[in-house]
Motif scaffolding. Structure first.
Motif, PDB file in Angstrom:
ATOM      1  N   ASP A   1      51.719  12.725  27.601  1.00 40.65           N
ATOM      2  CA  ASP A   1      51.844  13.608  28.664  1.00 40.65           C
ATOM      3  C   ASP A   1      51.388  15.512  28.573  1.00 40.65           C
ATOM      4  O   ASP A   1      50.277  15.550  29.136  1.00 40.65           O
ATOM      5  N   ALA A   2      52.280  15.761  28.169  1.00 39.10           N
ATOM      6  CA  ALA A   2      52.112  17.054  27.856  1.00 39.10           C
ATOM      7  C   ALA A   2      51.173  17.404  26.704  1.00 39.10           C
ATOM      8  O   ALA A   2      50.475  19.068  27.768  1.00 39.10           O
ATOM      9  N   SER A   3      51.146  16.798  25.888  1.00 32.48           N
ATOM     10  CA  SER A   3      49.669  17.239  25.096  1.00 32.48           C
ATOM     11  C   SER A   3      48.595  17.885  25.890  1.00 32.48           C
ATOM     12  O   SER A   3      47.622  18.437  25.331  1.00 32.48           O
ATOM     13  N   HIS A   4      48.585  16.500  26.194  1.00 26.40           N
ATOM     14  CA  HIS A   4      47.069  16.046  27.414  1.00 26.40           C
ATOM     15  C   HIS A   4      46.660  17.118  28.543  1.00 26.40           C
ATOM     16  O   HIS A   4      46.074  17.916  28.796  1.00 26.40           O
ATOM     17  N   GLN A   5      47.960  17.328  29.095  1.00 24.20           N
ATOM     18  CA  GLN A   5      48.620  18.019  30.711  1.00 24.20           C
ATOM     19  C   GLN A   5      47.825  19.229  30.544  1.00 24.20           C
ATOM     20  O   GLN A   5      47.543  19.997  31.143  1.00 24.20           O
ATOM     21  N   LEU A   6      48.338  20.208  28.992  1.00 26.62           N
ATOM     22  CA  LEU A   6      48.585  21.241  28.276  1.00 26.62           C
ATOM     23  C   LEU A   6      47.068  21.732  28.168  1.00 26.62           C
ATOM     24  O   LEU A   6      47.210  22.672  28.339  1.00 26.62           O
TER      25      LEU A   6
ATOM     26  N   LEU B   1      47.885  34.420  35.273  1.00 29.38           N
ATOM     27  CA  LEU B   1      49.498  34.724  35.418  1.00 29.38           C
ATOM     28  C   LEU B   1      49.994  33.866  36.564  1.00 29.38           C
ATOM     29  O   LEU B   1      50.901  32.843  35.946  1.00 29.38           O
ATOM     30  N   ALA B   2      49.217  33.437  37.228  1.00 32.22           N
ATOM     31  CA  ALA B   2      48.869  32.623  38.272  1.00 32.22           C
ATOM     32  C   ALA B   2      49.072  30.432  37.599  1.00 32.22           C
ATOM     33  O   ALA B   2      49.444  29.576  37.386  1.00 32.22           O
ATOM     34  N   GLN B   3      48.303  30.583  36.530  1.00 31.74           N
ATOM     35  CA  GLN B   3      47.533  29.787  35.662  1.00 31.74           C
ATOM     36  C   GLN B   3      49.051  29.168  34.745  1.00 31.74           C
ATOM     37  O   GLN B   3      49.405  28.280  34.591  1.00 31.74           O
ATOM     38  N   VAL B   4      49.816  30.937  34.110  1.00 27.18           N
ATOM     39  CA  VAL B   4      51.096  30.255  33.627  1.00 27.18           C
ATOM     40  C   VAL B   4      52.161  29.657  34.142  1.00 27.18           C
ATOM     41  O   VAL B   4      53.332  29.180  34.220  1.00 27.18           O
ATOM     42  N   GLU B   5      52.225  30.065  35.827  1.00 25.27           N
ATOM     43  CA  GLU B   5      53.015  29.279  36.415  1.00 25.27           C
ATOM     44  C   GLU B   5      52.993  27.957  36.843  1.00 25.27           C
ATOM     45  O   GLU B   5      53.671  27.138  36.860  1.00 25.27           O
ATOM     46  N   ARG B   6      51.893  27.892  37.073  1.00 28.40           N
ATOM     47  CA  ARG B   6      51.288  25.890  37.197  1.00 28.40           C
ATOM     48  C   ARG B   6      51.749  25.639  35.579  1.00 28.40           C
ATOM     49  O   ARG B   6      52.307  24.194  35.966  1.00 28.40           O
ATOM     50  N   LEU B   7      51.367  26.075  34.635  1.00 28.40           N
ATOM     51  CA  LEU B   7      52.188  25.367  33.106  1.00 28.40           C
ATOM     52  C   LEU B   7      52.998  25.049  33.214  1.00 28.40           C
ATOM     53  O   LEU B   7      54.145  24.436  33.585  1.00 28.40           O
ATOM     54  N   THR B   8      53.650  25.955  33.614  1.00 24.69           N
ATOM     55  CA  THR B   8      55.299  25.608  33.792  1.00 24.69           C
ATOM     56  C   THR B   8      55.662  25.112  34.690  1.00 24.69           C
ATOM     57  O   THR B   8      56.502  23.967  34.837  1.00 24.69           O
TER      58      THR B   8
ATOM     59  N   ALA C   1      51.920  19.662  40.950  1.00 24.93           N
ATOM     60  CA  ALA C   1      51.365  18.277  40.781  1.00 24.93           C
ATOM     61  C   ALA C   1      50.553  17.533  41.177  1.00 24.93           C
ATOM     62  O   ALA C   1      49.408  16.698  40.639  1.00 24.93           O
ATOM     63  N   VAL C   2      50.097  17.827  42.381  1.00 23.66           N
ATOM     64  CA  VAL C   2      48.485  17.675  43.237  1.00 23.66           C
ATOM     65  C   VAL C   2      47.403  18.620  42.562  1.00 23.66           C
ATOM     66  O   VAL C   2      46.568  17.753  42.433  1.00 23.66           O
ATOM     67  N   ALA C   3      47.848  19.886  41.900  1.00 28.25           N
ATOM     68  CA  ALA C   3      47.160  20.797  40.734  1.00 28.25           C
ATOM     69  C   ALA C   3      46.588  19.669  39.709  1.00 28.25           C
ATOM     70  O   ALA C   3      45.264  19.252  38.837  1.00 28.25           O
ATOM     71  N   GLN C   4      47.321  19.126  39.812  1.00 24.59           N
ATOM     72  CA  GLN C   4      47.131  18.923  38.148  1.00 24.59           C
ATOM     73  C   GLN C   4      46.694  17.237  38.304  1.00 24.59           C
ATOM     74  O   GLN C   4      45.521  17.071  37.365  1.00 24.59           O
ATOM     75  N   VAL C   5      46.413  16.406  39.524  1.00 25.36           N
ATOM     76  CA  VAL C   5      45.970  15.370  39.603  1.00 25.36           C
ATOM     77  C   VAL C   5      44.714  15.751  39.769  1.00 25.36           C
ATOM     78  O   VAL C   5      43.742  15.158  39.116  1.00 25.36           O
ATOM     79  N   LEU C   6      43.747  16.608  40.758  1.00 22.72           N
ATOM     80  CA  LEU C   6      42.540  17.451  40.875  1.00 22.72           C
ATOM     81  C   LEU C   6      42.135  16.945  39.047  1.00 22.72           C
ATOM     82  O   LEU C   6      40.945  17.171  39.507  1.00 22.72           O
TER      83      LEU C   6
END
Length: 423
Positions: A209-214, A245-252, A313-318
């Motif tokens: 999951d981490a590999s796919h989502q990141l 930076l915003a993307q890094v926060e979302r990745l975290t 999480a919602v951002a990742q679903v979208l």
């Protein structure tokens, strides 16, 4: 262990045979000797009565007359008053069993039997006892081997099971052996194997999951960093760095969310947030990718909706739905928001051919994909949605329409906490 069990069982049997066998031999030898003595005495008495009956009627008493009255292999002597002894049979040599009986007419009858007959009978008895003892030893050995195999084989099998667990093979064997203590050990090993299997599955799932989502966010992040290195405009550098930076926060947040779901899928950190912010952020991230392939991504529907969930999480679903449309769909991709009952719905659709019929019912299963992709994205997206109390569904197969349903009511737990805070 097998050898010890066999040796101990055989030793017990041999001791029992020795104790009871010697006693039985002594008893049987005495019984045979006494029986032979009684037979000889009985024959002497019988022969004396025959002699008495003949003397009473003045009949002759000769060896020929009495020969048929004496058992073969026995020797008899009749002593008559005033007459020579009458001998019947051959006088035995060596040890004999002898018995005498007096008659009413003054005669004495002596009967002898060679001791060798007793010895032969004792020998036959010893042979029978020896055969029985041998059969007992053979039966004991067979029983000991069977019991040794019954106890040793399960232990060997359990040792192999433990070794397999140690080598990373967590499959339970579900074997039972009919021995309560060994079955208990087998139960514990099977339970441990199932727990280890679940742990390994969770770890592998987390890695996949981490590999796919990141993968996609890291690619986008690297592209922005490259743009920063290629520009000399401070404003552009500042703008791109802020977005990075915003993307890094979302990745975290994504990593934290995946770790949380792997430990306890029901543990959530849902809050009330503005859907427009998440949607606009996704549009900004994906427009360059769509523009590069000559496609567009747009949004429509009800504005200023607030929903309950985890924004990351919602951002990742979208992101999973948008990436799915980019890879497998066609034409313009539209994100439409609407309200149904107490739920806010985000629909993602495109103008492509849709989902194949054979994949429709299994589209959210892991490793299910129609274009040689990993088949993980939609499955992870559904898990993320359900962890926040929402759900992800395929509303239409052709063209494909996916709907993310989120509650508009704050969680009950939060309300209870608020009440306790006010008190």
């Amino acid at each position: 262990m097998r050898r010890r069990l066999i040796q101990s069982t055989l030793a017990v049997v041999l001791v029992v045979i020795a104790v009871f066998g010697v006693s039985l031999v002594l008893v049987e030898t005495r019984t045979i000797t006494e029986s032979a003595r009684e037979r000889v005495e009985s024959e002497a008495v019988r022969l004396a009565s025959i002699v008495d009956s003949r003397l009473l009627v003045d009949e002759k008493v000769t060896a020929g007359v009495l020969r048929d009255q004496v058992t073969e292999d026995r020797y008899a002597v009749v002593h008559l008053p005033g007459r020579a002894p009458i001998e019947i049979g051959d006088k035995p040599k060596g040890d004999v069993i002898s018995a005498s009986a007096p008659g009413e007419e003054g005669e004495t009858v002596t009967v002898q039997e060679p001791h060798s007959s007793v010895t032969r009978e004792v020998g036959r008895t010893l042979l029978i006892i020896g055969l029985v003892a041998l059969l007992a030893v053979i039966a004991a050995v067979l029983l000991a081997v069977r019991q040794a195999n019954r106890l040793a084989s399960p232990l060997t099998d359990l040792a192999e099971t433990a070794e397999r667990l140690g080598s990373g093979d967590p499959r339970p064997r579900h074997r039972r052996y009919g021995v309560p203590e060994l079955d208990r050990v087998a139960d514990v090993l099977d339970s441990s194997a199932e727990r280890i299997g679940r742990m390994l599955t969770a770890e592998r799932r987390l890695a996949a999951d981490a590999s796919h989502q990141l993968r996609t966010p890291l690619t986008a992040l690297s592209m922005r960093l490259e743009e920063i290195t290629l520009t000399d405009d401070p404003e552009t550098v500042k703008e791109e760095a802020t977005i990075a930076l915003a993307q890094v926060e979302r990745l975290t947040d994504v990593v934290q969310r995946l770790l949380t779901n792997s430990r306890d899928p029901q543990t959530g950190s849902a809050v009330t947030f503005d859907l427009d912010e998440v949607i606009q952020q996704q549009l900004a991230e994906w427009r360059p990718a769509y523009r590069s392939v000559g496609r567009a991504i747009v949004t429509s529907g009800k504005r200023h909706l607030r929903a309950v969930g985890t924004p990351g999480a919602v951002a990742q679903v979208l992101a999973a739905l948008i990436e799915n449309s980019l890879m497998h769909g066609g034409g313009t991709v539209a994100l439409r928001t609407r309200v149904t009952g107490n739920q806010a719905v985000i629909e993602v659709t495109d103008e492509g051919p849709g989902v194949p019929t054979d994949l429709g019912a299994r589209i959210f299963e892991r490793a299910i994909s129609g274009h040689n992709s990993t088949g993980i994205g939609l499955a992870v997206a559904r898990d993320l949605a359900e962890a926040d109390g929402g759900r992800l569904e395929m509303l239409q197969a052709s063209p494909a329409v996916f709907g993310l349903f989120l509650s508009r009511t704050p969680p009950q737990k939060s309300r209870d906490d608020d009440r306790r805070t006010v008190r």
